[in-house]
Scaffold this motif. Structure first.
Motif, PDB file in Angstrom:
ATOM      1  N   GLN A 261       0.833  -1.201   0.000  1.00 23.67           N
ATOM      2  CA  GLN A 261       0.000   0.000   0.000  1.00 23.67           C
ATOM      3  C   GLN A 261       0.873   1.258   0.000  1.00 23.67           C
ATOM      4  N   PRO A 262       1.262   1.736  -1.207  1.00 26.95           N
ATOM      5  CA  PRO A 262       2.183   2.873  -1.282  1.00 26.95           C
ATOM      6  C   PRO A 262       1.662   4.117  -0.570  1.00 26.95           C
ATOM      7  N   TYR A 263       0.344   4.273  -0.472  1.00 20.80           N
ATOM      8  CA  TYR A 263      -0.188   5.509   0.109  1.00 20.80           C
ATOM      9  C   TYR A 263      -0.446   5.398   1.608  1.00 20.80           C
ATOM     10  N   HIS A 264       0.042   4.309   2.197  1.00 26.82           N
ATOM     11  CA  HIS A 264      -0.081   4.202   3.652  1.00 26.82           C
ATOM     12  C   HIS A 264       0.740   5.302   4.319  1.00 26.82           C
ATOM     13  N   HIS A 265       1.934   5.520   3.834  1.00 26.67           N
ATOM     14  CA  HIS A 265       2.820   6.532   4.428  1.00 26.67           C
ATOM     15  C   HIS A 265       2.863   7.822   3.631  1.00 26.67           C
ATOM     16  N   LEU A 266       2.151   7.864   2.506  1.00 27.49           N
ATOM     17  CA  LEU A 266       2.295   8.989   1.592  1.00 27.49           C
ATOM     18  C   LEU A 266       0.951   9.681   1.399  1.00 27.49           C
ATOM     19  N   ALA A 267       0.874  10.983   1.712  1.00 29.45           N
ATOM     20  CA  ALA A 267      -0.374  11.723   1.532  1.00 29.45           C
ATOM     21  C   ALA A 267      -0.154  12.809   0.495  1.00 29.45           C
ATOM     22  N   TYR A 268      -1.125  12.978  -0.404  1.00 27.61           N
ATOM     23  CA  TYR A 268      -1.009  13.971  -1.473  1.00 27.61           C
ATOM     24  C   TYR A 268      -2.308  14.756  -1.582  1.00 27.61           C
ATOM     25  N   VAL A 269      -2.218  16.082  -1.534  1.00 27.27           N
ATOM     26  CA  VAL A 269      -3.400  16.926  -1.707  1.00 27.27           C
ATOM     27  C   VAL A 269      -3.210  17.745  -2.985  1.00 27.27           C
ATOM     28  N   ALA A 270      -4.095  17.556  -3.968  1.00 23.53           N
ATOM     29  CA  ALA A 270      -3.947  18.193  -5.277  1.00 23.53           C
ATOM     30  C   ALA A 270      -4.273  19.677  -5.216  1.00 23.53           C
ATOM     31  N   GLN A 271      -3.924  20.359  -6.292  1.00 25.42           N
ATOM     32  CA  GLN A 271      -4.066  21.810  -6.375  1.00 25.42           C
ATOM     33  C   GLN A 271      -5.509  22.277  -6.203  1.00 25.42           C
ATOM     34  N   ASN A 272      -6.411  21.530  -6.776  1.00 26.51           N
ATOM     35  CA  ASN A 272      -7.815  21.896  -6.657  1.00 26.51           C
ATOM     36  C   ASN A 272      -8.467  20.873  -5.745  1.00 26.51           C
ATOM     37  N   PRO A 273      -8.341  21.062  -4.427  1.00 23.26           N
ATOM     38  CA  PRO A 273      -8.682  19.978  -3.497  1.00 23.26           C
ATOM     39  C   PRO A 273     -10.133  19.545  -3.596  1.00 23.26           C
ATOM     40  N   GLY A 274     -10.998  20.465  -3.981  1.00 21.42           N
ATOM     41  CA  GLY A 274     -12.400  20.093  -4.130  1.00 21.42           C
ATOM     42  C   GLY A 274     -12.565  18.936  -5.102  1.00 21.42           C
TER      43      GLY A 274
ATOM     44  N   VAL B 253     -10.551   7.439   3.292  1.00 17.18           N
ATOM     45  CA  VAL B 253      -9.085   7.483   3.258  1.00 17.18           C
ATOM     46  C   VAL B 253      -8.512   6.568   4.332  1.00 17.18           C
ATOM     47  N   VAL B 254      -9.121   6.601   5.511  1.00 19.65           N
ATOM     48  CA  VAL B 254      -8.622   5.786   6.616  1.00 19.65           C
ATOM     49  C   VAL B 254      -8.669   4.304   6.232  1.00 19.65           C
ATOM     50  N   SER B 255      -9.765   3.877   5.633  1.00 19.30           N
ATOM     51  CA  SER B 255      -9.873   2.459   5.277  1.00 19.30           C
ATOM     52  C   SER B 255      -8.996   2.125   4.072  1.00 19.30           C
ATOM     53  N   GLY B 256      -8.921   3.024   3.117  1.00 17.18           N
ATOM     54  CA  GLY B 256      -8.142   2.747   1.908  1.00 17.18           C
ATOM     55  C   GLY B 256      -6.659   2.630   2.172  1.00 17.18           C
ATOM     56  N   THR B 257      -6.133   3.564   2.965  1.00 20.17           N
ATOM     57  CA  THR B 257      -4.697   3.584   3.198  1.00 20.17           C
ATOM     58  C   THR B 257      -4.306   2.718   4.388  1.00 20.17           C
ATOM     59  N   GLY B 258      -5.305   2.298   5.169  1.00 21.34           N
ATOM     60  CA  GLY B 258      -5.027   1.479   6.337  1.00 21.34           C
ATOM     61  C   GLY B 258      -4.226   2.225   7.395  1.00 21.34           C
ATOM     62  N   ARG B 259      -4.437   3.542   7.505  1.00 17.26           N
ATOM     63  CA  ARG B 259      -3.635   4.312   8.459  1.00 17.26           C
ATOM     64  C   ARG B 259      -4.162   4.223   9.881  1.00 17.26           C
ATOM     65  N   GLY B 260      -5.399   3.823  10.057  1.00 20.43           N
ATOM     66  CA  GLY B 260      -5.926   3.665  11.398  1.00 20.43           C
ATOM     67  C   GLY B 260      -5.976   4.955  12.194  1.00 20.43           C
ATOM     68  N   ALA B 261      -6.868   5.870  11.794  1.00 21.03           N
ATOM     69  CA  ALA B 261      -6.998   7.131  12.521  1.00 21.03           C
ATOM     70  C   ALA B 261      -8.373   7.187  13.162  1.00 21.03           C
ATOM     71  N   HIS B 262      -8.504   7.975  14.216  1.00 27.62           N
ATOM     72  CA  HIS B 262      -9.804   8.150  14.842  1.00 27.62           C
ATOM     73  C   HIS B 262     -10.580   9.241  14.144  1.00 27.62           C
ATOM     74  N   MET B 263     -11.828   8.934  13.820  1.00 22.50           N
ATOM     75  CA  MET B 263     -12.661   9.892  13.115  1.00 22.50           C
ATOM     76  C   MET B 263     -12.774  11.207  13.883  1.00 22.50           C
ATOM     77  N   ASP B 264     -13.077  11.123  15.183  1.00 22.65           N
ATOM     78  CA  ASP B 264     -13.292  12.349  15.945  1.00 22.65           C
ATOM     79  C   ASP B 264     -12.028  13.190  16.015  1.00 22.65           C
ATOM     80  N   ASP B 265     -10.873  12.503  16.134  1.00 28.88           N
ATOM     81  CA  ASP B 265      -9.609  13.244  16.161  1.00 28.88           C
ATOM     82  C   ASP B 265      -9.429  14.023  14.865  1.00 28.88           C
TER      83      ASP B 265
END
Lengths: 531, 369
Positions: free
Chosen positions: A354-367, A382-394
């Motif tokens: 999963q290359p994007y587990h450690h890599l985050a990219y935000v494009a020029q037109n974020p919308g 994003v949390v499920s796709g990248t498997g980063r395991g983050a808390h939603m509320d956080d």
């Protein structure tokens, strides 16, 4: 002076929205004045501009109250196309307003519709090509232009119509500092020469306040108020750095420009020139991204030329340069979205599956990166796709999105959408973070939020790369600045060294105090040390 | 003051995007005439040999005008042709008539209160031939529309819409823009999915992106319409006279009904209706555009290639119409009660070949300085 725009108890509620964006707003804009509209994103600036050219109420569903007159004409009684010669609008997103295939056709479109004589069309075309520096691009197809060029074309297209009121919705958000300066100068000159009334919505006030006659505050609670520039600037959180320094040091009258501030600041000392740029700062971290003689070719043209660069853990790198210098391409190459023609990009933190587990990219037109129907789902995806395991509320709290969690991103303002995209893409703790123009359309408060967030992430070891034209942002959070030109690396060094060594890419505080001073805090610390 | 900005402009286009895009040399009116002619011909014949020729001619035109940097339109065209071929098995499923038995499918008859319709059952060669001929006609229509779509300059076409019909022009232009805009957005969304850790391709991606793509496309259309309106498009309109509106709407209705009647029944009166309706519509459009006061700085004038394309198209339609009315040339093909090989005659074949005229002037790359 007569009023050119007059609003009486103006109110508007988008259909389905719980609160009105504007309520009971009454104001008068005088003929020939330059008005700067200030306020948070999502606060109603774009809505108010749309009211002034009749797109609201004719194009958008919702409850419209009160009335607004442009040059004595009630907007409710005319279609926007019949107001086009009175109020010309440049929209926030230059991509969505282009209608013609080529630059010239796009620029003359409005005048042709007004039925102007051919000779006049021809003359105005040449004028606006010159004013906006587009003469070299005149025959080009719009699809071949960069975002910044397209923005200049959009402004030229409205300028040729020479409307009585020019409405500009964040006209410089995509431009490099020099191009932004040129566009604003063109607007100011037009006001002086042709007597245009100009209303500009803008978050970055530093280039504008010195030319403004009044400030229109749209704080987001539905009210609209007009203020004298100096009295407004004394309390606006988004005041330019010189004014912020002046406020802290008790200068009176408050300076609006560098020139005015020089009277108070001791003259810039010729301290043996600026610090010399001699390569990247010695960072303690390990190499996280290694770019080796990278060549990228796009559409037959070389976008990056044998570029080599090492980015380390804990660094915040600002990637700067003109529109089209190759900043976006470099980010996309690191994000594995474009294939190099030769050379390589190596990422240290890379999980094989999963290359994007450690890599985050935000494009020029974020919308454009959002595609779910609630903010919460965007983050969860994003949390499920990248498997980063983050808390939603956080993640929601981190970006102050709790109140918007169940909103549809399509209903949010450009600035809010941007915050949602950043929150989603950065959910969890990616090790490498790539942001393309993250502050485009972002208000002061959110910019502060972003700066604090990025600093904290860098402290915990993340490598952050920002492609940005926003010099003040770079000064606030970058540890290192890399300058690109025509796809080549032309300068690389500590932020203080690169930014103070430059004419275009330098901050207000640096212009005033020189040396290593980049931000308001630096300036205040320097003053304290001196006294 | 412009030197810095100019330099940055030159650099950025070189660095970021392709320098040139495909552009057609043909006048929008020539394109409109070609499309109308091709569609009329498809409706004038039910002979699969001729519809195949029209489809091939349209594909040749498509190939000459497609933008090589945009592969998306190829996929859309291929996809729509595939859907058109799907009508063959669907037609067969809903029952067959005819004498020549080919195969048997399990039959299912709905109860009497549901109309006692039989699905499946015997498949006959007649039904097979009929379904194939219908599918070919649809493919010919799609190919012609798609060739027009990649070839004609939408913006220039919009500028040619008479002022009185400006609102219609906005709707048509927004509609035409929808497909390319959606394709571009699709690419951006696929990338967004990729960096979110999902696979960018496959059925899951299509399902996840279909709805947002659609709502996004609608949003974009609104923005474009907003932009057109804010810049005064259509404000010089003089309202069409009542009889003009009546003639335009009547012409459209008569030509549509005539087109379908002609293609199903094959009668000469239907063909005449279609041609007369189209003529009425064209007359109103020409009258209206003559009245427009909008100035066009870059108004292209019809040149020799445009005249050639329009003449060739007019000749093709005239040949088809004449043969149709005379009942000659084997234009009508109805394989009942017994299937037969469609007739082939040289004259209608020549008419079909004439349709490739726009391919003689392929789109060139434009936009370079």
């Amino acid at each position: 002076m007569t009023a050119i725009v007059r609003a009486e108890r103006l109110g508007f509620t988008y259909s389905g929205a719980p609160y009105p964006v504007l309520s009971d707003a009454s104001f008068e804009i005088e003929d020939g004045e330059l008005l700067v509209m200030a306020g948070p994103s999502g606060g109603g600036k774009s809505t108010l501009l749309r009211c002034m050219n009749g797109l609201i109420p004719h194009f958008h569903g919702g409850a419209f109250r009160g009335k607004i007159e442009v040059a004595g004409i009630d907007t409710r009684e005319r279609q926007p196309r019949d107001l086009a010669h009175l109020a010309g609008m440049v929209f926030q997103d230059p991509e969505s307003q282009a209608v013609a295939p080529t630059v010239e056709e796009e620029i003359v479109f409005g005048l042709e519709n007004l039925g102007a004589p051919r000779v006049l069309i021809r003359k105005r075309l040449e004028e606006s090509l010159d004013v906006l520096g587009l003469a070299a691009l005149r025959k080009r197809a719009l699809t071949t232009l960069s975002g910044g060029e397209l923005q200049r074309v959009a402004i030229a297209a409205v300028l040729t119509m020479q409307p009585r009121v020019l409405l500009l919705d964040e006209p410089t958000s995509q431009l490099d500092p020099q191009a932004a300066e040129d566009v604003l100068h063109a607007a100011v000159a037009l006001r002086a020469d042709a007597g245009l009334t100009i209303v500009i919505a803008e978050h970055r006030l530093e280039r504008l306040v010195q030319h403004a006659d009044r400030i229109m505050e749209v704080p987001g609670d539905g009210t609209v108020s007009l203020h004298d520039v100096r009295s407004a600037i004394a309390r606006l959180p988004s005041a330019p750095p010189v004014t912020a320094i002046g406020r802290a040091l008790g200068w009176a009258p408050l300076p609006l420009s560098i020139a005015e501030a020089r009277r108070f600041a001791s003259p810039r000392r010729p301290d043996g020139g600026s610090p010399v740029v001699n390569g990247p700062p010695r960072a303690a971290g390990d190499v996280a991204v290694s770019v080796r003689s990278l060549n990228v070719t796009l559409g037959g043209q070389r976008a990056l030329r044998s570029l080599s660069l090492d980015l380390r853990d804990g660094e915040v790198v600002a990637l700067m340069g003109r529109n089209g210098a190759g900043k976006t391409t470099l980010l996309r190459a690191i994000a594995r979205l474009v294939k190099p023609a030769s050379g390589a990009v190596a990422l240290t933190h890379l999980s094989a599956d999963q290359p994007y587990h450690h890599l985050a990219y935000v494009a020029q037109n974020p919308g454009s990166m959002l595609y779910h129907d609630t903010v919460r789902r965007e983050i969860a995806d994003v949390v499920s796709g990248t498997g980063r395991g983050a808390h939603m509320d956080d993640a929601l709290d981190e970006w102050r999105l709790r109140d918007l969690a169940d909103c549809n991103p399509l209903d949010l303002s450009v600035g809010e959408r941007q915050r949602v995209a950043i929150a989603a893409m950065l959910a969890g703790a990616p090790r490498v973070i790539l942001l393309d123009e993250p502050t485009r359309g972002m208000d002061h408060e959110n910019k502060e939020l972003l700066v604090r967030n990025l600093r904290a992430r860098a402290r915990s070891g993340a490598t952050i790369v920002l492609a940005s034209h926003d010099v003040e942002l770079a000064a606030r959070c970058a540890t290192r600045v890399v300058l690109l030109a025509e796809g080549e690396l032309i300068a690389d060094g500590p932020a203080a060294a690169v930014l103070s060594d430059s004419i275009t890419f330098s901050t207000q505080a640096n212009k005033l105090f020189g040396g290593n001073v980049l931000t308001v805090e630096d300036a205040l610390a320097a003053m304290e040390a001196r006294s | 003051m412009t030197t810095a900005a100019e330099t940055s402009g030159a650099v950025s286009a070189r660095a970021l995007r392709p320098d040139r895009v495909a552009a057609s040399a043909l006048h929008p009116v020539a394109w409109a005439a070609w499309l109308a002619g091709a569609l009329a011909m498809v409706f004038l014949t039910s002979n699969p040999l001729y519809t195949t020729m029209i489809a091939l001619a349209s594909l040749v035109v498509y190939a000459a005008h497609r933008d090589p940097t945009r592969r998306g339109s190829d996929y859309v065209l291929a996809g729509s042709i595939m859907f058109a071929t799907l009508t063959v098995p669907l037609n067969l499923l809903t029952g067959s008539t005819g004498a020549t038995h080919v195969a048997s499918l399990p039959a299912l008859t709905t109860p009497g209160w549901l109309g006692a319709v039989t699905f499946g059952g015997d498949v006959t060669a007649e039904s097979l031939a009929y379904a194939a001929a219908r599918a070919m006609a649809i493919i010919a229509l799609l190919a012609a529309v798609w060739a027009f779509n990649v070839g004609a300059d939408h913006f220039r076409l919009l500028r040619y819409v008479p002022a009185g019909l400006a609102q219609l022009g906005v709707i048509v232009s927004v509609g035409l823009m929808l497909v390319p805009a959606t394709l571009a957005r699709g690419a951006a969304l696929r990338e967004a999915r990729l960096v979110r850790g999902h696979h960018g391709r496959g059925p899951a991606a299509v399902v996840a992106l279909a709805l947002p793509l659609l709502s996004d496309a609608l949003e974009r259309s609104v923005q474009r319409a907003e932009s057109l309106d804010a810049r005064g498009f259509g404000r010089l309109a003089t309202a069409p006279r009542p009889w003009e509106s009546l003639l335009a709407v009547g012409g459209l209705a008569v030509s549509t009904v005539g087109a379908f009647a002609s293609s199903y029944t094959g009668g000469a009166p239907a063909a005449l209706c279609m041609i007369a309706g189209m003529a009425a519509l064209a007359a109103v459009l020409l009258r209206q555009s003559g009245r427009s006061t909008a100035v066009r700085l870059h108004a292209p004038r019809p040149a020799a290639p445009d005249v050639l394309v329009m003449t060739a198209t007019a000749a093709s339609v005239a040949i088809f119409a004449a043969l149709r009315i005379a009942g000659a040339g084997g234009l009508a093909y109805l394989p009942f009660p017994t299937v037969f090989t469609p007739r082939f005659a040289p004259l209608p074949a020549i008419a079909c070949v004439l349709l490739i005229a726009p391919a003689l002037y392929p789109s060139t790359l434009r936009g370079a300085r």
